[in-house]
Design a protein around this motif. Sequence first.
Motif, PDB file in Angstrom:
ATOM      1  N   THR A  68       0.847  -1.190   0.000  1.00  0.00           N
ATOM      2  CA  THR A  68       0.000   0.000   0.000  1.00  0.00           C
ATOM      3  C   THR A  68       0.883   1.240   0.000  1.00  0.00           C
ATOM      4  N   ILE A  69       0.656   2.090  -0.985  1.00  0.00           N
ATOM      5  CA  ILE A  69       1.385   3.353  -1.039  1.00  0.00           C
ATOM      6  C   ILE A  69       0.491   4.455  -0.478  1.00  0.00           C
ATOM      7  N   SER A  70       1.112   5.383   0.250  1.00  0.00           N
ATOM      8  CA  SER A  70       0.370   6.516   0.798  1.00  0.00           C
ATOM      9  C   SER A  70       1.315   7.705   0.879  1.00  0.00           C
ATOM     10  N   ARG A  71       0.739   8.862   1.157  1.00  0.00           N
ATOM     11  CA  ARG A  71       1.564  10.060   1.256  1.00  0.00           C
ATOM     12  C   ARG A  71       0.994  11.001   2.300  1.00  0.00           C
ATOM     13  N   ASP A  72       1.896  11.781   2.883  1.00  0.00           N
ATOM     14  CA  ASP A  72       1.520  12.820   3.828  1.00  0.00           C
ATOM     15  C   ASP A  72       2.023  14.123   3.224  1.00  0.00           C
ATOM     16  N   ASN A  73       1.131  14.879   2.635  1.00  0.00           N
ATOM     17  CA  ASN A  73       1.546  16.095   1.930  1.00  0.00           C
ATOM     18  C   ASN A  73       2.108  17.144   2.880  1.00  0.00           C
ATOM     19  N   ALA A  74       1.630  17.156   4.107  1.00  0.00           N
ATOM     20  CA  ALA A  74       2.141  18.128   5.078  1.00  0.00           C
ATOM     21  C   ALA A  74       3.591  17.847   5.440  1.00  0.00           C
ATOM     22  N   LYS A  75       3.976  16.581   5.336  1.00  0.00           N
ATOM     23  CA  LYS A  75       5.343  16.186   5.677  1.00  0.00           C
ATOM     24  C   LYS A  75       6.198  15.926   4.439  1.00  0.00           C
ATOM     25  N   ASN A  76       5.616  16.122   3.258  1.00  0.00           N
ATOM     26  CA  ASN A  76       6.355  15.846   2.011  1.00  0.00           C
ATOM     27  C   ASN A  76       6.950  14.448   2.016  1.00  0.00           C
ATOM     28  N   THR A  77       6.155  13.495   2.432  1.00  0.00           N
ATOM     29  CA  THR A  77       6.648  12.130   2.623  1.00  0.00           C
ATOM     30  C   THR A  77       5.729  11.134   1.927  1.00  0.00           C
ATOM     31  N   LEU A  80       5.537   3.293   1.813  1.00  0.00           N
ATOM     32  CA  LEU A  80       5.175   2.034   1.171  1.00  0.00           C
ATOM     33  C   LEU A  80       5.065   0.976   2.261  1.00  0.00           C
ATOM     34  N   GLN A  81       3.840   0.578   2.551  1.00  0.00           N
ATOM     35  CA  GLN A  81       3.596  -0.495   3.505  1.00  0.00           C
ATOM     36  C   GLN A  81       3.630  -1.808   2.742  1.00  0.00           C
ATOM     37  N   MET A  82       4.532  -2.686   3.135  1.00  0.00           N
ATOM     38  CA  MET A  82       4.703  -3.957   2.431  1.00  0.00           C
ATOM     39  C   MET A  82       4.347  -5.103   3.369  1.00  0.00           C
ATOM     40  N   ASN A  83       3.310  -5.835   3.038  1.00  0.00           N
ATOM     41  CA  ASN A  83       2.861  -6.977   3.825  1.00  0.00           C
ATOM     42  C   ASN A  83       3.025  -8.268   3.024  1.00  0.00           C
ATOM     43  N   SER A  84       2.967  -9.373   3.724  1.00  0.00           N
ATOM     44  CA  SER A  84       3.073 -10.691   3.083  1.00  0.00           C
ATOM     45  C   SER A  84       4.259 -10.742   2.139  1.00  0.00           C
ATOM     46  N   LEU A  85       5.384 -10.309   2.613  1.00  0.00           N
ATOM     47  CA  LEU A  85       6.569 -10.221   1.764  1.00  0.00           C
ATOM     48  C   LEU A  85       7.036 -11.596   1.312  1.00  0.00           C
ATOM     49  N   LYS A  86       7.561 -11.637   0.092  1.00  0.00           N
ATOM     50  CA  LYS A  86       8.047 -12.866  -0.508  1.00  0.00           C
ATOM     51  C   LYS A  86       9.534 -12.705  -0.857  1.00  0.00           C
ATOM     52  N   PRO A  87      10.256 -13.802  -0.960  1.00  0.00           N
ATOM     53  CA  PRO A  87      11.673 -13.696  -1.338  1.00  0.00           C
ATOM     54  C   PRO A  87      11.880 -12.933  -2.646  1.00  0.00           C
ATOM     55  N   GLU A  88      10.948 -13.052  -3.570  1.00  0.00           N
ATOM     56  CA  GLU A  88      11.077 -12.349  -4.847  1.00  0.00           C
ATOM     57  C   GLU A  88      10.881 -10.840  -4.728  1.00  0.00           C
ATOM     58  N   ASP A  89      10.498 -10.368  -3.541  1.00  0.00           N
ATOM     59  CA  ASP A  89      10.420  -8.918  -3.306  1.00  0.00           C
ATOM     60  C   ASP A  89      11.789  -8.343  -2.937  1.00  0.00           C
ATOM     61  N   THR A  90      12.776  -9.200  -2.754  1.00  0.00           N
ATOM     62  CA  THR A  90      14.116  -8.741  -2.413  1.00  0.00           C
ATOM     63  C   THR A  90      14.673  -7.850  -3.512  1.00  0.00           C
ATOM     64  N   ALA A  91      15.080  -6.643  -3.145  1.00  0.00           N
ATOM     65  CA  ALA A  91      15.581  -5.660  -4.106  1.00  0.00           C
ATOM     66  C   ALA A  91      16.013  -4.406  -3.354  1.00  0.00           C
ATOM     67  N   VAL A  92      16.641  -3.514  -4.083  1.00  0.00           N
ATOM     68  CA  VAL A  92      16.846  -2.165  -3.575  1.00  0.00           C
ATOM     69  C   VAL A  92      15.640  -1.333  -4.009  1.00  0.00           C
ATOM     70  N   TYR A  93      15.028  -0.682  -3.070  1.00  0.00           N
ATOM     71  CA  TYR A  93      13.820   0.105  -3.336  1.00  0.00           C
ATOM     72  C   TYR A  93      14.187   1.587  -3.383  1.00  0.00           C
ATOM     73  N   TYR A  94      13.705   2.241  -4.418  1.00  0.00           N
ATOM     74  CA  TYR A  94      13.975   3.660  -4.640  1.00  0.00           C
ATOM     75  C   TYR A  94      12.659   4.434  -4.684  1.00  0.00           C
TER      76      TYR A  94
END
Length: 123
Positions: A68-77, A80-94
């Motif tokens: 789930t992606i979300s944003r807080d505009n007041a914090k300019n942030t 990315l909430q990542m649940n049920s992670l799998k080995p294939e999700d392994t990566a560098v996230y940008y």
Amino acid sequence: QVQLVESGGGLVQAGGSLRLSCAASGRIFNLNLMGWYRQAPGKERELVATITSSGSTNYADSVKDRFTISRDNAKNTVYLQMNSLKPEDTAVYYCKVEVVTRVLGNTFLSNYWGQGTQVTVSS
């Protein structure tokens, strides 16, 4: 100039959760599209999720119903909430942010990338 600082990566077992954050700071008038991408070893960088300034979201099929992606505009942030992670999700996230700046009455649009954060999911 604009700086993006990512946090929240780490090592987690399959089925676990992580929450990534990306905070933008600097000469910002507004933030348009914000998103997360990932790059696994030997693979091209791919889109994970994006969110518009009005909150509309888009997800890669591989992460739908788990991330789930979300944003807080007041914090300019962006998060990315990542649940049920799998080995294939392994990566560098940008994170990637489309920044609107205004200088002397002129408006500029630029894309900025975060430094990347490693997510490793063990089986």
